[in-house]
Design a protein around this motif. Structure first.
Motif, PDB file in Angstrom:
ATOM      1  N   LEU A   1      52.524 -52.197  29.075  1.00 20.62           N
ATOM      2  CA  LEU A   1      51.890 -53.404  28.544  1.00 20.62           C
ATOM      3  C   LEU A   1      50.786 -53.889  29.469  1.00 20.62           C
ATOM      4  O   LEU A   1      49.689 -54.244  29.017  1.00 20.62           O
ATOM      5  N   ALA A   2      51.056 -53.907  30.772  1.00 23.26           N
ATOM      6  CA  ALA A   2      50.046 -54.359  31.733  1.00 23.26           C
ATOM      7  C   ALA A   2      48.796 -53.490  31.657  1.00 23.26           C
ATOM      8  O   ALA A   2      47.662 -53.990  31.739  1.00 23.26           O
ATOM      9  N   GLN A   3      48.982 -52.193  31.469  1.00 25.73           N
ATOM     10  CA  GLN A   3      47.845 -51.285  31.369  1.00 25.73           C
ATOM     11  C   GLN A   3      47.059 -51.537  30.084  1.00 25.73           C
ATOM     12  O   GLN A   3      45.824 -51.560  30.083  1.00 25.73           O
ATOM     13  N   LEU A   4      47.757 -51.751  28.989  1.00 28.47           N
ATOM     14  CA  LEU A   4      47.090 -51.980  27.708  1.00 28.47           C
ATOM     15  C   LEU A   4      46.333 -53.300  27.690  1.00 28.47           C
ATOM     16  O   LEU A   4      45.243 -53.401  27.111  1.00 28.47           O
ATOM     17  N   GLN A   5      46.881 -54.319  28.322  1.00 30.17           N
ATOM     18  CA  GLN A   5      46.262 -55.641  28.289  1.00 30.17           C
ATOM     19  C   GLN A   5      44.924 -55.692  29.023  1.00 30.17           C
ATOM     20  O   GLN A   5      44.156 -56.627  28.832  1.00 30.17           O
TER      21      GLN A   5
ATOM     22  N   ALA B   1      47.412 -58.477  15.776  1.00 35.44           N
ATOM     23  CA  ALA B   1      48.045 -57.503  16.668  1.00 35.44           C
ATOM     24  C   ALA B   1      47.500 -57.631  18.080  1.00 35.44           C
ATOM     25  O   ALA B   1      48.255 -57.533  19.060  1.00 35.44           O
ATOM     26  N   ARG B   2      46.191 -57.857  18.178  1.00 37.19           N
ATOM     27  CA  ARG B   2      45.583 -58.015  19.505  1.00 37.19           C
ATOM     28  C   ARG B   2      46.125 -59.265  20.206  1.00 37.19           C
ATOM     29  O   ARG B   2      46.462 -59.228  21.391  1.00 37.19           O
ATOM     30  N   GLN B   3      46.232 -60.365  19.482  1.00 36.22           N
ATOM     31  CA  GLN B   3      46.771 -61.593  20.067  1.00 36.22           C
ATOM     32  C   GLN B   3      48.226 -61.400  20.491  1.00 36.22           C
ATOM     33  O   GLN B   3      48.646 -61.906  21.539  1.00 36.22           O
ATOM     34  N   PHE B   4      48.970 -60.663  19.691  1.00 33.23           N
ATOM     35  CA  PHE B   4      50.376 -60.395  20.037  1.00 33.23           C
ATOM     36  C   PHE B   4      50.483 -59.680  21.379  1.00 33.23           C
ATOM     37  O   PHE B   4      51.273 -60.082  22.249  1.00 33.23           O
TER      38      PHE B   4
END
Length: 393
Positions: free
Chosen positions: A364-368, A379-382
């Motif tokens: 998650l940290a990498q994707l954010q 989906a992006r806000q989620f």
């Protein structure tokens, strides 16, 4: 006539096998091997394939097989994007039989528009009667779901081939690996599930997904004289994959020059599957689907531990899993004559080094850091707002 029934199980390379059989069906038919369509759309594609196959074949010397223009035509058909009713014809048949005969089964959205199962079976029978093949192949992982309590449906399939010599091929994956893969497969299709370690495993104990004996019971009852070939998935992979292994154990003589390599149904890394699971629960269907597509395309898994090293059960659940599976394993050994059926099964009790929550937090940290590839705003806000326990250092 020989009839080869590939009855699954799930997550053992069945999609690659189905693509192989479909894309090579004209070459197989020349060899006397029929991979039959089950619906009008499939017959229409068969006609297209036959026309594309025969035109260049007329310009080739006899015996050259899939070469030159013939190979180019086959590859062009292989690149076509077919609907599920065409691409997975025997899945369509199995789902239709189940949905008509069992209230708990609903026809998947991607198999809509099918005729009645009676017409589908008549379509297969007509191809057999017209083409008079030496062998027929039916291949569907969904056949495994017809194994217990569905003898009437299985009998309708068996009645298509009176007097035939039948071989049933079934591949099973080691239970801890299989259930993790199957759970993630359901998440990829939008299922709203609990984690395996937090109650998600309870849905599987009394099903074909845990008790492999159920996947075989009905087929053995209806076809007691059939030759039963049971294969551990690890040996299938060692043999070169589902296509190579099927060719080796089917007992059929395949022509040379077939197109064999297909990438299909790629798995989602457990950490990304956990993010998809949370999205399935929190989002409406459309943004949840957009999130899953984004995760499937993401390169985030490249920096994560191997999927095989991620712990999705926990020590206690692994011990229970293995203890419950021992009777199933013993039955597989008896049926196959292989003792043990799964070599190294006890390793299923070993806890993997990287807990799922920590790996999911790292993903998650990498994707954010960059969500530009995710166009859906919800989906992006989620993902932007999602918080998970910090990854272990």
């Amino acid at each position: 006539m020989k009839v080869i029934l590939f009855t699954g199980h799930h997550k053992v390379g069945s999609t690659s096998l189905q693509k192989f059989l479909l894309h090579n069906r004209m070459a197989l038919l020349e060899q006397g091997i029929l991979y039959p369509s089950t619906a009008p759309a499939g017959l229409a594609q068969d006609l297209q394939a036959a026309l594309a196959w025969n035109r260049p074949r007329q310009r080739l010397m006899r015996g050259l097989g899939l070469r030159g223009a013939g190979l180019q035509a086959a590859r062009a058909l292989g690149r076509a994007r077919w609907p599920a009713n065409v691409a997975e014809p025997h899945n369509a048949l199995a789902f239709k039989l189940l949905s008509e005969g069992t209230r708990s089964w609903k026809l998947p959205e991607y198999h809509r528009g099918l005729p009645h199962s009676r017409q589908m079976l008549q379509t297969v029978a007509a191809q057999v009667a017209t083409l008079q093949p030496q062998a027929v192949i039916l291949a569907s992982e969904v056949f495994a779901n017809m194994g217990l309590g569905q003898q009437q449906m299985i009998r309708r399939i068996a009645d298509l081939f009176p007097g035939a010599e039948v071989r049933i091929i079934t591949v099973f994956r080691q239970i801890d690996s299989y259930l993790a893969a199957w759970h993630m497969q359901r998440l990829r299709f939008g299922a709203r599930l609990a984690p395996l370690a937090e109650g998600g495993l309870q849905d599987y104990w009394d099903t074909v997904h845990f008790d492999y004996r159920q996947a075989l019971a009905g087929w053995r009852a209806v076809l007691p004289e059939a030759e039963l070939v049971l294969r551990p998935y690890e040996e299938v992979k060692a043999a070169g994959g589902s296509v190579a292994d099927f060719m080796a154990v089917s007992g059929l003589r395949f022509p040379r020059g077939l197109i064999r390599r297909f990438q299909a149904n790629a798995s989602l890394h457990p950490a990304l599957a956990e993010l998809a699971r949370r999205g399935n629960l929190a989002l409406a269907p459309e943004p949840a689907a957009a999130l899953r597509q984004f995760l499937q395309r993401s390169a985030a898994a490249r920096g994560l531990p191997s999927a095989a090293d991620v712990e999705v059960y926990g020590a206690g659940l692994r011990r229970e899993l293995l203890e419950r599976f021992h009777p199933v394993h013993a039955a597989l050994g008896q049926l196959s004559g292989r003792h043990p059926f799964f070599v190294g099964l006890e390793a299923a009790a070993a806890v993997r080094p990287h807990p799922l929550p920590e790996v999911a937090a790292a993903a998650l940290a990498q994707l954010q850091r960059d969500l530009s590839g995710l166009p859906d705003a919800a989906a992006r806000q989620f993902l932007q707002q999602l918080q998970l326990p910090a990854a272990a250092k």
